[in-house]
Scaffold this active site. Sequence first.
Site, PDB file in Angstrom:
ATOM      1  N   ASP A   8       0.854  -1.190   0.000  1.00 48.48           N
ATOM      2  CA  ASP A   8       0.000   0.000   0.000  1.00 48.48           C
ATOM      3  C   ASP A   8       0.891   1.241   0.000  1.00 48.48           C
ATOM      4  O   ASP A   8       2.117   1.140  -0.163  1.00 48.48           O
ATOM      5  CB  ASP A   8      -1.015  -0.041   1.172  1.00 48.48           C
ATOM      6  N   CYS A  65       3.244  -3.085   4.040  1.00 44.32           N
ATOM      7  CA  CYS A  65       2.347  -1.982   4.405  1.00 44.32           C
ATOM      8  C   CYS A  65       3.003  -1.286   5.602  1.00 44.32           C
ATOM      9  O   CYS A  65       4.196  -1.493   5.845  1.00 44.32           O
ATOM     10  CB  CYS A  65       0.921  -2.461   4.680  1.00 44.32           C
ATOM     11  N   THR A  67       2.628  -1.578   8.979  1.00 43.06           N
ATOM     12  CA  THR A  67       3.052  -2.527  10.008  1.00 43.06           C
ATOM     13  C   THR A  67       3.351  -3.911   9.458  1.00 43.06           C
ATOM     14  O   THR A  67       3.946  -4.740  10.143  1.00 43.06           O
ATOM     15  CB  THR A  67       1.946  -2.715  11.059  1.00 43.06           C
ATOM     16  N   HIS A  98       9.845 -24.533   8.452  1.00 47.34           N
ATOM     17  CA  HIS A  98       8.874 -25.323   9.225  1.00 47.34           C
ATOM     18  C   HIS A  98       7.425 -25.137   8.798  1.00 47.34           C
ATOM     19  O   HIS A  98       6.615 -26.038   8.979  1.00 47.34           O
ATOM     20  CB  HIS A  98       8.999 -24.998  10.720  1.00 47.34           C
ATOM     21  N   HIS A 133       6.923 -31.496   9.572  1.00 43.83           N
ATOM     22  CA  HIS A 133       6.388 -30.146   9.336  1.00 43.83           C
ATOM     23  C   HIS A 133       5.293 -30.175   8.262  1.00 43.83           C
ATOM     24  O   HIS A 133       4.368 -29.377   8.305  1.00 43.83           O
ATOM     25  CB  HIS A 133       7.513 -29.194   8.938  1.00 43.83           C
TER      26      HIS A 133
HETATM   27  C1  RB5 Z   1      -1.963   2.722   6.550  1.00 45.79           C
HETATM   28  O1  RB5 Z   1      -1.986   3.894   7.260  1.00 45.79           O
HETATM   29  C2  RB5 Z   1      -1.730   1.542   7.507  1.00 45.79           C
HETATM   30  O2  RB5 Z   1      -2.853   1.362   8.310  1.00 45.79           O
HETATM   31  C3  RB5 Z   1      -1.401   0.286   6.737  1.00 45.79           C
HETATM   32  O3  RB5 Z   1      -0.297   0.510   5.944  1.00 45.79           O
HETATM   33  C4  RB5 Z   1      -1.060  -0.919   7.577  1.00 45.79           C
HETATM   34  O4  RB5 Z   1      -0.103  -0.610   8.531  1.00 45.79           O
HETATM   35  C5  RB5 Z   1      -2.186  -1.671   8.131  1.00 45.79           C
HETATM   36  O5  RB5 Z   1      -2.024  -2.733   8.740  1.00 45.79           O
END
Ligand code: RB5
Length: 150
Positions: A8, A65, A67, A98, A133
């Site tokens: 994203d 993304c 996180t 695994h 596994h």
């Molecule tokens: C975008 O602001 C953020 O929410 C997205 O990139 C991600 O971290 C969501 O899990």
Amino acid sequence: MKIAMGNDHAGIDLKEAVMEVLNARGVEVVECGTFDHSSCDYPVFAQKAADLVASGECDLGILMCGTGVGISLAANKVKGIRCVCCSEPYSAEMSRRHNNANMLSIGARVIGTETAKAIVKAFLDAPFEGDRHQRRVDLITAIENGEKIY
Ligand code: RB5
């Protein structure tokens, strides 16, 4: 090897660093977007990349993304996808060895570019070890198929 790549707007800057690793290895990359910094919805790009992996068109997938969490959650809703969100190389390596993980997710707002590169290398270099596994991965698939395994 062919890799499906999805991200994203929050993951877009990390893509360049990841591409360096993939280009150095001569890996073919199918870019699923997004391609600019405008705010967008990560599940769209998760599904595009995950579909390519689930269909066998790509061998593995890499997602980014903010996180790494949201995009991995979305990818894991696609049947046949085992996507791991990793912030260090050991988990990335073991997820291949695994768990036969077929997609890797990284948080661009969580780790730096050098760590991201090390994670990608660890993920690509590690083979699935099979044996006991495989039995466990088969159980994960059974859950995915709605079976009770207990
Ligand atoms: C975008 O602001 C953020 O929410 C997205 O990139 C991600 O971290 C969501 O899990």
